[in-house]
Design an enzyme around this catalytic site. Structure first.
Site, mmCIF file in Angstrom:
data_model
loop_
_atom_site.group_PDB
_atom_site.id
_atom_site.type_symbol
_atom_site.label_atom_id
_atom_site.label_comp_id
_atom_site.label_asym_id
_atom_site.label_seq_id
_atom_site.Cartn_x
_atom_site.Cartn_y
_atom_site.Cartn_z
ATOM 1 N N ARG A 70 -8.166 4.425 0.093
ATOM 2 C CA ARG A 70 -8.772 3.428 0.987
ATOM 3 C C ARG A 70 -8.706 2.026 0.398
ATOM 4 O O ARG A 70 -9.023 1.820 -0.767
ATOM 5 C CB ARG A 70 -10.243 3.778 1.249
ATOM 6 C CG ARG A 70 -10.448 5.119 1.919
ATOM 7 C CD ARG A 70 -10.366 5.038 3.414
ATOM 8 N NE ARG A 70 -11.233 3.995 3.952
ATOM 9 C CZ ARG A 70 -11.062 3.425 5.132
ATOM 10 N NH1 ARG A 70 -10.050 3.760 5.888
ATOM 11 N NH2 ARG A 70 -11.903 2.507 5.549
ATOM 12 N N ARG A 123 0.818 -1.214 0.000
ATOM 13 C CA ARG A 123 0.000 0.000 0.000
ATOM 14 C C ARG A 123 0.857 1.270 0.000
ATOM 15 O O ARG A 123 0.547 2.255 0.661
ATOM 16 C CB ARG A 123 -0.974 -0.010 1.190
ATOM 17 C CG ARG A 123 -2.078 -1.053 1.022
ATOM 18 C CD ARG A 123 -2.999 -1.072 2.225
ATOM 19 N NE ARG A 123 -2.269 -1.490 3.411
ATOM 20 C CZ ARG A 123 -2.611 -1.198 4.652
ATOM 21 N NH1 ARG A 123 -3.690 -0.475 4.884
ATOM 22 N NH2 ARG A 123 -1.900 -1.615 5.669
ATOM 23 N N CYS A 156 -22.866 7.811 6.550
ATOM 24 C CA CYS A 156 -22.258 6.496 6.764
ATOM 25 C C CYS A 156 -21.487 6.542 8.082
ATOM 26 O O CYS A 156 -21.559 7.535 8.811
ATOM 27 C CB CYS A 156 -21.330 6.169 5.585
ATOM 28 S SG CYS A 156 -20.779 4.452 5.528
ATOM 29 N N GLU A 200 -24.319 -3.587 -4.679
ATOM 30 C CA GLU A 200 -23.255 -3.911 -5.626
ATOM 31 C C GLU A 200 -23.294 -5.371 -6.049
ATOM 32 O O GLU A 200 -22.632 -5.750 -7.011
ATOM 33 C CB GLU A 200 -21.893 -3.527 -5.081
ATOM 34 C CG GLU A 200 -21.414 -4.371 -3.948
ATOM 35 C CD GLU A 200 -20.334 -3.647 -3.163
ATOM 36 O OE1 GLU A 200 -20.405 -2.411 -3.052
ATOM 37 O OE2 GLU A 200 -19.441 -4.318 -2.666
ATOM 38 N N HIS A 211 -17.483 11.441 3.689
ATOM 39 C CA HIS A 211 -16.322 11.160 2.837
ATOM 40 C C HIS A 211 -15.423 12.385 2.714
ATOM 41 O O HIS A 211 -14.399 12.336 2.040
ATOM 42 C CB HIS A 211 -16.765 10.710 1.445
ATOM 43 C CG HIS A 211 -17.477 9.390 1.465
ATOM 44 N ND1 HIS A 211 -16.846 8.223 1.812
ATOM 45 C CD2 HIS A 211 -18.761 9.049 1.218
ATOM 46 C CE1 HIS A 211 -17.706 7.226 1.754
ATOM 47 N NE2 HIS A 211 -18.874 7.701 1.405
ATOM 48 N N GLU A 221 -27.389 7.195 2.075
ATOM 49 C CA GLU A 221 -26.437 8.285 1.851
ATOM 50 C C GLU A 221 -27.043 9.332 0.914
ATOM 51 O O GLU A 221 -27.246 9.048 -0.260
ATOM 52 C CB GLU A 221 -25.193 7.650 1.218
ATOM 53 C CG GLU A 221 -24.130 8.613 0.823
ATOM 54 C CD GLU A 221 -22.887 7.884 0.309
ATOM 55 O OE1 GLU A 221 -22.487 6.863 0.891
ATOM 56 O OE2 GLU A 221 -22.335 8.344 -0.691
HETATM 57 N N1 GLN Z 1 -21.798 0.387 10.823
HETATM 58 C C1 GLN Z 1 -20.805 0.626 9.839
HETATM 59 C C2 GLN Z 1 -19.969 1.838 10.233
HETATM 60 O O1 GLN Z 1 -20.497 2.767 10.712
HETATM 61 C C3 GLN Z 1 -21.402 0.855 8.494
HETATM 62 C C4 GLN Z 1 -20.363 1.163 7.474
HETATM 63 C C5 GLN Z 1 -20.835 1.009 6.081
HETATM 64 O O2 GLN Z 1 -22.001 0.865 5.831
HETATM 65 N N2 GLN Z 1 -19.950 1.046 5.147
HETATM 66 O O3 GLN Z 1 -18.779 1.894 10.003
HETATM 67 ZN ZN ZN Z 2 -22.445 3.331 4.694
#
Ligand code: GLN
Ligand code: ZN
Length: 752
Positions: free
Chosen positions: A515, A19, A726, A605, A694, A665
């Site tokens: 990431r 990485r 998120c 996805e 983000h 989101e």
């Molecule tokens: N519960 C997870 C967090 O808050 C959800 C993350 C996600 O949906 N990518 O990190």
């Molecule tokens: Zn999320």
């Protein structure tokens, strides 16, 4: 007769085996290294990757598959398609990273999943003032850089149909309205490329044709590649699709003078039916899976190549990966364990590809026969291994109903829950994780390596949870979380405690920008030896009078974010995981947890790209979710969370999942995609994200009020929650604290 069968790699991962790119990028963003140092690190990586492929014997090695952040973003820069709000930025690097990550003045471009993968690209934004302007500098400089190293590069470019097809526009315009303008920029790029060298090979990625294409797309495809083929003398253009079959595109290109067509035969078995359309072109035959990590079954692959050779002259076949190797980890060199002999990561796949091509070109050579025998023996040892099958698991799976679900209706449960939970209007919550500090990562590392004792580890995690709760109470959040400090990753954490999962040491795969994720490998039947989260959540609940939300990762997400077995259907693996989680839900509930969130971040996805496969996926995926929560009592509120907001074609599935609350989101996309819930008359509760996690930006109270007010235009107040987009694990405490306080304050202002 011996023939050297040509080989091609669609694309190679770029983040670095250790990485390195991630580390360099993050150091650059933090101001600890200069842009020149970052560039140097990037050049070093490109060199390593090119030389490895060359030494392995690959004929066509990609250039321009490198990116500092994302190839779609690079394509925006290549075409001058800079979103309006960044156009005034003059410094190229500053602008590039501002588009990717936002800056003080403007939010970043939005990000979404690359087809059915867990890679995220930045969504181009087209507007009426946009003037396309060709910039081939990156391509040319990487091409020359490779050339200096003795690499005759194949230039990778995202094709115009895919670029436009994935773009969003302002107003009601269709992205293909920009076709002519974009095409002239593409043509100019090709002119520059053609001037570099005679016979340059350019691979245009057009995965958009793995989805059911429209007639318009097919017409434009012909138009685009007719023009691009004429852009320079002796250009050799390959149009590549992947992730599904794309017979329509292959047929459309039949009369277009491109040099070759790349097709995925691993995920698009039907591609075999369209080969007559090739019409003398080269066929780049994707036969080594770029999406999974199992050693290739060479006997099967050779049979497939034979079959292909029935329609395409063998000398026109270029043996290739099914897609870019971006989606698999680098190498097995760091790995050890009982299942590693059955695995192949990027480097192993490159070598494997060369062996397959050799065996195909010269099946009688002793070294090829020997290799094939070893490959066969490996497949047999996997099949016979006792690590794979567990009779208890199959018996338990058979004991659940085919379509298990919670009893009762949403309306009934909602009334009971409203009373039991007594939450205010527009309740505030977060999605689960709080900042993952360096300290926390070091702590988990030390616990794993035995540097600290289990008790020390537990005490530290509890201290984090205490702090997390104290902050949430101070901020005035209504439904609290424990912050997930014990979780390295939302899938890895569960996989580590489930039987049937293998954890790699360093099998990182890029997710977006810097990431990376380390997907587990499901190799055998899955079961839960003991509870996985109850200890932490129950502890957290014991520390507060407010409602503590239990946090689980859903079965479909665990499946979609893992590398899965290729010896049973995905649906069976999902069911095994769902049963394990079902037991966890019941245990949490019995421990007094009143709200349980089952994250299905990756539900979408997993959607098949072709309509013909959607109904089957929806059925087993919804079944897996419903089975997971089927033991929840009426008063236990089930939340789910999904990391995106476009439900336009899956709202009926969201409805069937029947979670009491869904958080999604929407901070970047606003109401545009949320409207579908209203139009559909979606009855259950919704938490549309109002905080873009983000980006490092800290929205002020006023901005939150605007966000909430805007959501209330489409959602009714008694059904809406207020929360971030998120989890907060990638953010810093200094960002999260003021942002959440502002968010709560904003929500409260709506309550009188
Ligand atoms: N519960 C997870 C967090 O808050 C959800 C993350 C996600 O949906 N990518 O990190
Ligand atoms: Zn999320």
């Amino acid at each position: 007769m011996h023939m050297k069968q040509k080989t091609l790699i669609t694309g190679y991962p770029r983040i670095g085996e250790n990485r390195e790119l991630k580390k360099a990028l993050e150091a650059y963003w933090a101001g600890t290294i200069s842009i020149d140092e970052l560039k140097k690190a990037a050049a070093e990586l490109r060199k390593t990757h090119w030389l490895f492929q060359k030494e392995a014997g690959i004929d066509f090695i990609s250039v321009n598959d490198f990116s500092y952040y994302d190839a779609m973003l690079d394509t925006c820069v290549m075409l001058g398609a800079i979103p309006k709000r960044f156009r005034s930025l003059q410094n190229a690097e500053e602008r590039y990273f501002a588009m990717a990550r936002g800056n003080a003045a403007s939010p970043a471009m939005s990000m979404t999943k690359w087809f059915n993968t867990n890679y995220h690209y930045l969504v181009p934004e087209l507007d009426e003032d946009l003037v396309f302007k060709a910039d081939s500098s990156k391509i040319r400089s990487e091409y020359r850089e490779a050339k200096k190293l003795g690499i005759e590069g194949k230039i990778n470019i995202i094709g115009p149909l895919t670029f436009l097809g994935l773009s969003k526009t302002s107003g009601d315009t269709d992205p293909y309205d920009y076709f002519d303008a974009a095409l002239s920029a593409y043509t100019e790029i090709l002119r520059h490329i053609a001037a570099e060298e005679d016979g340059v090979l350019v691979q245009f990625d057009e995965p958009v044709f793995a989805r059911d294409p429209s007639q318009k797309q097919l017409d434009l495809l012909k138009k685009a590649y007719t023009a691009l083929s004429a852009a320079g003398k002796n250009l050799r253009i390959i149009v590549t699709t992947y992730f599904e079959h794309s017979n329509e595109a292959a047929a459309a290109l039949a009369g277009v003078p491109v040099w070759g067509i790349g097709l995925d035969f691993v995920h698009g078995a039907k591609n075999i039916e369209g080969l007559s359309a090739l019409n003398g072109k080269r066929l780049v035959a994707g036969v080594v899976d770029g999406r999974n990590i199992w050693v290739n079954d060479a006997e099967k692959t050779l049979a497939l190549l034979e079959k292909i050779a029935g329609s395409v002259p063998a000398e026109h076949i270029i043996v290739s990966t099914s897609c870019s190797l971006l989606h698999v980890p680098y190498s097995l060199e760091k790995e050890s364990g009982p299942i590693t002999p059955w695995l192949a990561f990027a480097k192993e796949k490159v070598r494997e590809l060369v062996c397959i091509a050799k065996a195909f070109g010269d099946p009688r050579a002793p070294e090829n026969i020997e290799w094939l025998e070893a490959n066969k023996a490996l497949a047999a040892s996997r099949k016979a291994s006792t690590l794979i099958c567990d009779e208890k698991t199959s018996a338990r799976a058979a004991s659940f109903a085919a379509h298990a679900a919670r009893p009762g209706t949403f309306a009934g449960r909602n009334a009971v829950q409203k009373k039991a939970l007594a939450l205010p209007k527009l309740p505030t919550t977060t999605i689960g994780s709080f900042p993952q500090t360096g300290e926390l990562r070091a702590l988990r590392r030390d616990a794993k390596s035995g540097k600290i004792t289990g008790e020390q580890y537990e005490a530290e995690i509890k201290r984090y949870i205490d702090n997390c709760i104290a902050f949430q109470e101070e901020a005035g959040l209504d439904v609290l979380v424990h912050g997930e400090p014990e979780r390295n990753d939302m899938v890895e954490y569960f996989g580590e405690m489930l039987k049937g999962f293998y954890f790699t040491k360093g099998a990182w795969v890029q997710s977006y920008g810097s990431r990376c994720v380390k997907p587990p490998i499901i190799y055998g039947d899955v079961s839960r030896p003991s509870p996985m989260t109850v200890k932490w959540i129950a502890y957290a609940q014991s520390k507060t009078k407010k409602v503590m939300k239990g946090m689980l990762t859903g079965p479909v997400t665990i499946l979609n974010w893992s590398f899965v077995r290729d010896d049973i259907p995905r649906s069976s693996a999902a069911r095994q995981i769902a049963i394990s989680l079902h037991d966890e839900v019941k245990d949490l509930q019995d421990a007094g947890i009143r709200i349980i969130q089952v994250d299905e971040a990756a539900f979408k996805e997993g959607y098949p790209l072709r309509r013909e496969n959607i109904a089957a996926y929806e059925e087993w995926a919804v079944d897996a979710f419903r089975l997971t929560v089927s033991g929840a009592r009426e008063e236990t509120q089930i939340h789910t969370h999904m990391c995106y907001s476009d439900f336009s074609d899956s709202i009926h599935t969201i409805e069937k999942m029947d979670a009491d609350v869904i958080t999604i989101e929407t901070a970047r996309s606003g109401n545009r995609l949320l409207k579908v819930f209203k139009e559909r008359g979606y009855a259950n509760e919704i938490g549309p994200g109002v905080y873009d996690i983000h980006s490092p930006r800290i929205p002020g109270t006023k901005e939150f009020i605007e966000q909430i007010a805007s959501r209330l235009d489409v959602l009714s107040q008694d059904k809406m929650w207020v929360n971030p987009d998120c989890g907060l694990k990638t953010r810093k405490w200094e960002e999260v604290k003021p942002a959440l306080k502002n968010m709560v304050e904003a929500a409260k202002s709506f309550r009188h």
